[in-house]
Scaffold this motif. Structure first.
Motif, short mmCIF file in Angstrom:
data_model
loop_
_atom_site.label_atom_id
_atom_site.label_comp_id
_atom_site.label_asym_id
_atom_site.label_seq_id
_atom_site.Cartn_x
_atom_site.Cartn_y
_atom_site.Cartn_z
N ILE A 39 0.84 -1.20 0.00
CA ILE A 39 0.00 0.00 0.00
C ILE A 39 0.88 1.25 0.00
O ILE A 39 1.88 1.32 0.72
N GLY A 40 0.51 2.22 -0.84
CA GLY A 40 1.22 3.49 -0.85
C GLY A 40 0.25 4.65 -0.95
O GLY A 40 -0.83 4.51 -1.54
N ARG A 41 0.64 5.78 -0.36
CA ARG A 41 -0.21 6.96 -0.45
C ARG A 41 0.20 7.77 -1.68
O ARG A 41 1.39 8.04 -1.89
N ILE A 42 -0.79 8.14 -2.50
CA ILE A 42 -0.53 8.86 -3.74
C ILE A 42 -0.12 10.29 -3.43
O ILE A 42 -0.85 11.03 -2.76
N VAL A 43 1.07 10.69 -3.90
CA VAL A 43 1.57 12.04 -3.60
C VAL A 43 1.84 12.86 -4.87
O VAL A 43 2.17 14.04 -4.77
N GLU A 44 1.71 12.24 -6.04
CA GLU A 44 1.99 12.95 -7.29
C GLU A 44 1.19 12.34 -8.44
O GLU A 44 1.18 11.12 -8.60
N THR A 45 0.53 13.19 -9.23
CA THR A 45 -0.30 12.72 -10.35
C THR A 45 -0.14 13.66 -11.55
O THR A 45 0.37 14.78 -11.40
N GLU A 46 -0.58 13.19 -12.72
CA GLU A 46 -0.67 14.06 -13.89
C GLU A 46 -1.98 13.80 -14.60
O GLU A 46 -2.42 12.65 -14.69
N ALA A 47 -2.59 14.87 -15.14
CA ALA A 47 -3.86 14.74 -15.86
C ALA A 47 -3.62 14.75 -17.37
O ALA A 47 -2.79 15.52 -17.87
N TYR A 48 -4.33 13.87 -18.09
CA TYR A 48 -4.31 13.82 -19.55
C TYR A 48 -5.75 13.90 -20.04
O TYR A 48 -6.60 13.12 -19.61
N LEU A 49 -6.01 14.87 -20.92
CA LEU A 49 -7.39 15.23 -21.24
C LEU A 49 -7.76 14.94 -22.69
O LEU A 49 -6.90 14.67 -23.53
N GLU A 50 -9.07 15.07 -22.95
CA GLU A 50 -9.54 15.02 -24.34
C GLU A 50 -8.97 16.23 -25.08
O GLU A 50 -8.93 17.34 -24.55
N GLY A 51 -8.49 16.00 -26.31
CA GLY A 51 -7.94 17.10 -27.09
C GLY A 51 -6.57 17.54 -26.65
O GLY A 51 -6.09 18.59 -27.06
N ASP A 52 -5.92 16.73 -25.83
CA ASP A 52 -4.61 17.05 -25.26
C ASP A 52 -3.53 16.37 -26.12
O ASP A 52 -3.46 15.14 -26.14
N LEU A 105 4.32 7.37 -5.02
CA LEU A 105 3.67 6.93 -3.78
C LEU A 105 4.61 7.14 -2.61
O LEU A 105 5.83 7.02 -2.75
N ARG A 106 4.01 7.40 -1.45
CA ARG A 106 4.73 7.28 -0.19
C ARG A 106 4.43 5.89 0.35
O ARG A 106 3.27 5.59 0.66
#
Length: 204
Positions: A39-52, A105-106
């Motif tokens: 188990i890890g805590r999510i500390v960093e994400t990136e978004a990818y969108l429609e039309g991106d 993750l942490r």
DNA sequence: GAGGAGATCGTCT
DNA sequence: GACGATCTCCTCT
């Protein structure tokens, strides 16, 4: 762990940027076939969108990215650079592609198993520097939790059935910072990378 | 600590 | 045939 609950599909059926921010502080859980947990805590994400232009979905559905065009709340796992897997969570709604890349993750539980999966020798008293090597980076994260395209692509994350899912344990994330995304060559100016401010477990 | 090269192969042109 | 939503290792400072 106290009173952790699965995130409902409605959590994911929103704008990818909203989901990317909301996922910070949540728990990514791997239950292996022996019933042991990583188990890890999510500390960093990136978004990818429609039309991106930077998104894998930009040029339309293919066998590789078809999960991005399906319903929200599923894992989209891809293979890249001939050796690495990375994990996304699908969002938005059916027909409108969107995804959130999990970048760091942490480590919370199953640290020994994570190190074994990464083939890293941990000392008896690992320091923060050692723990950072486990899951700070999208390919490291996938390796630490033994996430592969063959096993986990298109797996439903709102159920515990598959052994890979995301929990909300009530943790309240601190301030969030938005920066440009990492490792892309298009739409580099968009600040769609999100991380917990001053968290030592974000990638570099 | 910074910077650069090499690894290695699925995917799409 | 080119190029990755990356990582590790090596060199130089």
């Amino acid at each position: 762990m106290n009173r952790a609950s699965l995130l409902p599909q409605g959590f994911y059926a929103r704008d990818a940027r909203t989901v990317a921010r909301a996922l910070l502080g949540k728990l990514l859980v791997r239950r292996d076939p022996r019933g042991r947990f990583r188990i890890g805590r999510i500390v960093e994400t990136e978004a990818y969108l429609e039309g991106d232009p930077a998104a894998h979905s930009y040029r339309g559905p293919t066998p590789r990215n078809q999960v991005m065009f399906g319903p929200a709340g599923y894992a989209y796992v891809y293979f890249t650079y001939g050796m690495h897997y990375c994990m996304n969570v699908t969002c938005e709604r059916e027909g409108k592609p969107g995804a959130v890349l999990l970048r760091a993750l942490r480590p919370v539980e199953g640290i020994v198993a994570m190190a074994a999966a990464r083939e890293i020798a941990l000392p008896e008293s690992p320091t923060e520097k050692h723990l950072r090597m486990l899951a700070s980076g999208p390919a490291r994260l996938a390796e630490a939790l033994s996430i592969t395209r063959e096993r986990d692509n298109a797996c439903l994350l709102t159920s515990e059935e598959h052994g890979l899912y995301i929990l909300d344990d009530g943790y309240s994330a601190g301030p969030i910072v938005a920066t440009p995304r990492i490792g892309i060559s298009k739409a580099v100016e968009k600040k769609w990378r999100y991380l917990l401010k001053n968290d030592p477990f974000v990638s570099k």
